[in-house]
Design a protein around this motif. Structure first.
Motif, PDB file in Angstrom:
ATOM      1  N   VAL A 435       0.868  -1.273   0.201  1.00 47.64           N
ATOM      2  CA  VAL A 435       0.015  -0.116  -0.004  1.00 47.64           C
ATOM      3  C   VAL A 435       0.982   1.432  -0.080  1.00 47.64           C
ATOM      4  O   VAL A 435       0.596   2.390  -0.581  1.00 47.64           O
ATOM      5  CB  VAL A 435      -1.121  -0.129   1.352  1.00 47.64           C
ATOM      6  N   ALA A 436       1.978   1.285   0.845  1.00 49.21           N
ATOM      7  CA  ALA A 436       2.815   2.316   0.679  1.00 49.21           C
ATOM      8  C   ALA A 436       3.522   2.601  -0.712  1.00 49.21           C
ATOM      9  O   ALA A 436       3.703   3.828  -0.985  1.00 49.21           O
ATOM     10  CB  ALA A 436       3.886   2.218   1.721  1.00 49.21           C
ATOM     11  N   THR A 439       0.744   4.033  -2.920  1.00 45.30           N
ATOM     12  CA  THR A 439       0.541   5.456  -2.729  1.00 45.30           C
ATOM     13  C   THR A 439       1.460   6.210  -3.197  1.00 45.30           C
ATOM     14  O   THR A 439       1.476   7.483  -3.935  1.00 45.30           O
ATOM     15  CB  THR A 439       0.455   5.724  -1.287  1.00 45.30           C
ATOM     16  N   SER A 440       2.911   5.777  -3.120  1.00 42.56           N
ATOM     17  CA  SER A 440       3.815   6.663  -3.697  1.00 42.56           C
ATOM     18  C   SER A 440       3.811   6.770  -5.228  1.00 42.56           C
ATOM     19  O   SER A 440       3.866   7.804  -5.752  1.00 42.56           O
ATOM     20  CB  SER A 440       5.364   6.192  -3.332  1.00 42.56           C
ATOM     21  N   HIS A 442       0.931   6.484  -7.188  1.00 45.68           N
ATOM     22  CA  HIS A 442      -0.073   7.453  -7.341  1.00 45.68           C
ATOM     23  C   HIS A 442       0.245   8.964  -7.007  1.00 45.68           C
ATOM     24  O   HIS A 442      -0.052   9.892  -7.950  1.00 45.68           O
ATOM     25  CB  HIS A 442      -1.248   7.149  -6.311  1.00 45.68           C
ATOM     26  N   ASN A 443       0.924   9.245  -6.140  1.00 45.34           N
ATOM     27  CA  ASN A 443       1.285  10.698  -5.736  1.00 45.34           C
ATOM     28  C   ASN A 443       2.128  11.213  -7.005  1.00 45.34           C
ATOM     29  O   ASN A 443       2.123  12.287  -7.109  1.00 45.34           O
ATOM     30  CB  ASN A 443       2.040  10.768  -4.311  1.00 45.34           C
ATOM     31  N   LYS A 447      -3.412   8.037 -10.551  1.00 45.19           N
ATOM     32  CA  LYS A 447      -3.902   6.826 -10.221  1.00 45.19           C
ATOM     33  C   LYS A 447      -4.457   6.083 -11.254  1.00 45.19           C
ATOM     34  O   LYS A 447      -4.686   4.870 -11.405  1.00 45.19           O
ATOM     35  CB  LYS A 447      -5.157   7.119  -9.327  1.00 45.19           C
TER      36      LYS A 447
END
Length: 911
Positions: A435-436, A439-440, A442-443, A447
């Motif tokens: 997940v981490a 998220t990285s 996506h940022n 997405k």
């Protein structure tokens, strides 16, 4: 002495056959060449080139302080089992039992009744139901039974009975696990916590509780395997082939072999088999290896796994590989069997996936996903939440791809996360790291470039899975280590003929060798994965199609059914290697049994044995005893309390009072001559047996002979009490000694034993592989510097020594020389009764020589190095060759150990 040495000859099957002599001799390997080839379109075999013929093995030069042997704790044969394959109607189904950790079914209780349904065809165990259908070519079919673990600790006794009845309707037999604690210790503790990790190169130091938890986990693993094994034995048809699957059932094979010793038994290991240094970390590595080797055939998905297993056989079990029919690899076990090694990757039911791929339901999902990601290229990745699957590294590699290929802003990775059998804590930890990383990404890139499908929350149906396979431009499957992963096969079988996806595989996956149309990557190299992704997405349609067709041809032809039928056929072949052997189980220590296989006409030699007693009773005929010393009259167990280094080895094995008294009595027997034939030096033997002047001694295998005092005058060339059979043939020793010293200096653990006329290089304490390599090289160099007409160079592979001795000296030729001299000098005037005993491979030459002189023509052909021009013949009915220890041998008789032999000789002296 021996007590209750009874031979149980009850047949396992009433029909029996005459069995041939099968002996076991390890072969030294000068070269190791393994050729992986496809035979008949399915067989992935391996072939090895042997650059030297088999040599006998011997262990010489043992001495020691006198020890009084205690009573031997030897159980007589619990059973002797003889078997012949029963005739079977070709139209009758063959019986097979599939053994696995879990049954391939789902069950639940509805309205008070159990409903049992098969898993879908993604579960290859369930797909084995196809074996029940007649084969297209042979029309042969199987009656298939499945045995696996089922938890019963949450069930009532009525539930257990009714569920078992419902499962048996599907030919599924449960092995009940009645304790939740046992289940956790077995599966989570040992299977996933120890073996799964270790077989995927996660070393024990990663588990702080490994040492303290080992005993409880190992005990649980043993208990569950025993439960399953007993259920199999209770339910299997007498002529069934029993097929064990997976790392979770490795001890089941040993349980089954002990209960059903003559059954057809195979095991297939679906995980990687790691390098030997990894396997050696297991405290009970020998027990695991012994159990796996209880099978008749062992299957692996790749040659690399088989190669690592063969290395473990050598380094852990002390067993070398051999070749058998058709260039197949095999392992010759210490109990006398040959275990086949099969290399064959499991396939899928491709027709099932092709059929679903063209179904309306899948077409609808494909159209929806394509519309959702319109204008974008799709990468599909499917991983379980397992540390060896590398999901995090896969995402890191995708992040690198996005960094390196800014032009690829129209790409979407659909990452499917599936649950694993690991603990909830471990899956949670892996999920958090994933997940981490998501998220990285996506940022940084938005997405749209990455979508997560969490199959742990909502399981994907087989139709959903095929839909994503079909819509993908690239499949990225890059697990770290994987013995069996069928996703690449499923992806290939599910492809749209108008849209060919590219397959990227980890080079460490088992299937990467068989799927030639895939791009292989090192999953730990982010750069490699990034480059291959870029190449795959830019690949032309023509190249995509060509690669797909190469894979598809293999996937469509190599189905689950074909894989299974081929393995079962090879199981029949492997069993045929043992059809002429009998089985016996011997208790060597209290509570410790050993199973052995040997020729059927191997007879236990006792004083009451008819032919032997009759021969001894005829005191008008001369009787000659020819006896090896080390391991035959005395064993290392007699000196087991003496702690000595290898350099003090000569101080062991001094004859006990019982041995001296027995030999003295035997030499005093009427019309009897007794000879010790040993590889030891004459000074040592002469000193040990100086009190028995009527005992003949052949030292250094016959280079020196001390004749019994009463006949010494009849012999020639006797000096200082010894006849020198070889003279002026030692000019080679200095050159060979220099070479041995040089190799000893370069080989840790090696040492030289210098005898009067021979030199022996010991490398038993050296590294197994390096020691063998050095011995091979040393053998070749000695041949170069010394004429073959002067010396014999022999590697005794089992005892790991290399002996250089004068040409023409061996125990077989010494036996012939002794008997020839006794007869030609008129010491013996009639055909004698001959009793010859030995315990290891060098003594086999005595047995073969005596069999040849007694008229066994096939023995003459096998022992081509020995000349049989003798002026006498032996009476076969009065020739008794005896192996000390129940083992594969050319001898006609056996005793269990040296204690029994000394007792037999003592009784013979009074007969």
């Amino acid at each position: 002495g021996i007590q209750n040495n009874r031979l149980d000859t009850r047949p396992w099957v009433s029909d029996t056959v005459t069995m041939q002599i099968i002996t076991w001799e390890d072969a030294p390997l000068f070269a190791f060449t393994l050729l992986v080839a496809a035979v008949g379109g399915y067989w992935l075999g391996a072939q090895t080139a042997l650059a030297s013929s088999a040599n006998e093995e011997v262990e010489e030069g043992k001495e020691g302080e006198e020890e009084v042997p205690g009573p031997a704790r030897v159980r007589s044969l619990s059973r002797m089992i003889q078997r012949k394959s029963l005739p079977r109607n070709a139209n009758e189904p063959r019986h097979v039992v599939i053994v696995a950790q879990a049954l391939p079914v789902k069950f639940k209780k509805i309205d008070g009744k159990w409903e049992v349904t098969w898993d879908d065809s993604r579960n290859w165990l369930a797909a084995l139901r196809m074996l029940q259908e007649p084969a297209k070519d042979t029309k042969e079919s199987y009656n298939v039974m499945w045995v696996g673990c089922v938890d019963s600790f949450d069930l009532t006794s009525d539930d257990i009975k009714s569920l078992e009845a419902a499962l048996r309707v599907h030919n599924c037999v449960p092995a009940w696990i009645r304790s939740k604690e046992l289940r956790e210790a077995y599966f989570s503790g040992f299977c996933k916590g120890v073996l799964w990790r270790l077989f995927h190169y996660v070393m024990p130091q990663a588990d702080a509780d490994f040492g303290e938890a080992w005993d409880a986990r190992w005990k649980a693993y043993q208990e569950v395997n025993e439960i399953v094994g007993k259920v199999v034995c209770e339910n299997a048809h007498d002529d069934a082939a029993i097929w064990v699957h997976g790392y979770s059932m490795l001890l089941t094979a040993d349980v089954i072999r002990k209960e059903k010793p003559m059954t057809k038994l195979g095991i297939f290991i679906h995980t990687p088999w790691p390098t030997t240094d990894v396997v050696r970390c297991l405290p009970e590595r020998e027990a695991l290896m012994q159990s796996v080797l209880s099978a008749d055939i062992i299957g692996f998905h790749t040659y690399d796994y088989a190669r690592h297993f063969l290395s473990a056989c050598r380094r852990i079990a002390g067993l070398d590989f051999t070749t058998v029919q058709g260039g197949r690899l095999g392992v010759k076990t210490a109990d006398g069997r040959t275990v086949l090694i099969e290399i064959s990757h499991l396939g899928i039911n491709s027709a099932f996936f092709q059929g679903l791929a063209e179904s309306p339901e899948v077409s609808e999902t494909v159209n929806r996903v394509r519309e959702e990601h319109k204008g974008r290229q799709i990468i599909i990745a499917i991983d379980h939440l397992d540390m060896v699957k590398g999901t995090l590294v896969n995402l890191q590699a995708y992040n690198r791809f996005l960094e390196d290929h800014a032009e690829c802003d129209d790409v979407t990775l659909i990452q499917v996360l599936l649950p694993s059998w690991n603990s909830a804590e471990e899956q949670k930890r892996i999920r958090q790291s994933v997940v981490a990383q998501v998220t990285s990404i996506h940022n940084k890139y938005g997405k749209a470039c990455l979508k997560i499908l969490d199959g742990t929350q909502k399981p994907l149906t087989v139709e959903d899975t095929i839909s994503y396979y079909r819509v993908a431009d690239v499949a990225l499957i890059t697990t770290f280590w994987d013995g069996l992963n069928l996703a690449p096969y499923e992806f290939t079988a599910s492809q749209d003929e108008d849209h060919f996806g590219v397959l990227i595989l980890s080079e460490f996956m088992g299937c990467s060798r068989s799927l030639s149309g895939a791009l292989r990557v090192n999953p730990w190299s982010l750069e490699d994965v990034s480059e291959k992704l870029g190449y795959a997405l830019s690949m032309s349609r023509k190249e995509r199609k060509a690669n797909h067709l190469r894979r598809a041809k293999y996937v469509k032809s190599h189905t689950t059914q074909r894989w299974a039928r081929n393995f079962l056929d090879d199981m029949e072949l492997s069993k045929s290697l043992h059809r002429d052997l009998s089985f016996a189980e011997v208790e060597q220590k209290v509570g410790e049994n050993k199973a052995l296989w040997f020729k059927r006409n191997f007879t236990h030699l006792k004083i009451e044995e008819g032919a032997y007693k009759s021969a001894l009773d005829d005191d008008k005929r001369p009787c000659v005893f020819l006896l090896d010393y080390d391991g035959t009259l005395i064993s290392e167990d007699d000196n087991q309390d003496t702690v000595l280094s290898v350099t003090d080895h000569k101080k062991k094995m001094r004859p006990t009072r019982k041995i001296l008294e027995t030999l003295t009595a035997l030499t005093e027997r009427k019309n009897t001559l007794v000879f010790i034939i040993s590889g030891r030096e004459r000074k040592q033997l002469g000193r040990w047996f100086s009190s028995i002047p009527e005992l003949g001694i052949a030292a250094e295998k016959g280079c020196f002979i001390r004749w019994p005092r009463s006949i010494e005058a009849s012999m020639r060339n006797v000096e200082d009490g010894w006849e020198h059979t070889l003279r002026n043939v030692l000019d080679w020793k200095d050159d060979v000694m220099s070479l041995l010293k040089a190799y000893t200096e370069r080989t840790d653990g090696a040492y030289i034993e210098h005898k009067e006329v021979s030199l022996t290089w010991h490398y038993e304490a050296a590294d197994p592989v390096f020691g063998d390599t050095q011995a091979s090289e040393l053998h070749r160099y000695i041949q170069k510097i010394v004429s073959g007409a002067k010396v014999d160079i022999t590697r005794y592979n089992h005892h790991r020594i290399l002996e250089v001795k004068p040409k023409g000296v061996d125990k077989g030729s010494t036996v012939k020389r002794i008997l020839d001299r006794l007869i030609s000098s008129k010491v013996i005037l009639d055909k004698p009764t001959v009793v010859c005993a030995g315990d290891e491979a060098s003594d086999e030459r005595m047995f073969k020589m005596l069999a040849g002189i007694a008229g066994a023509s096939e023995t003459k052909e096998k022992l081509t190095s020995t000349v049989y021009d003798v002026n006498f013949k032996l009476d076969a009915s009065r020739t008794f060759t005896c192996s000390v220890g129940l083992r594969p041998s050319a001898a006609a008789y056996y005793v269990f150990n040296s204690h029994e032999l000394v007792g037999l000789l003592s009784k013979s002296s009074r007969q």
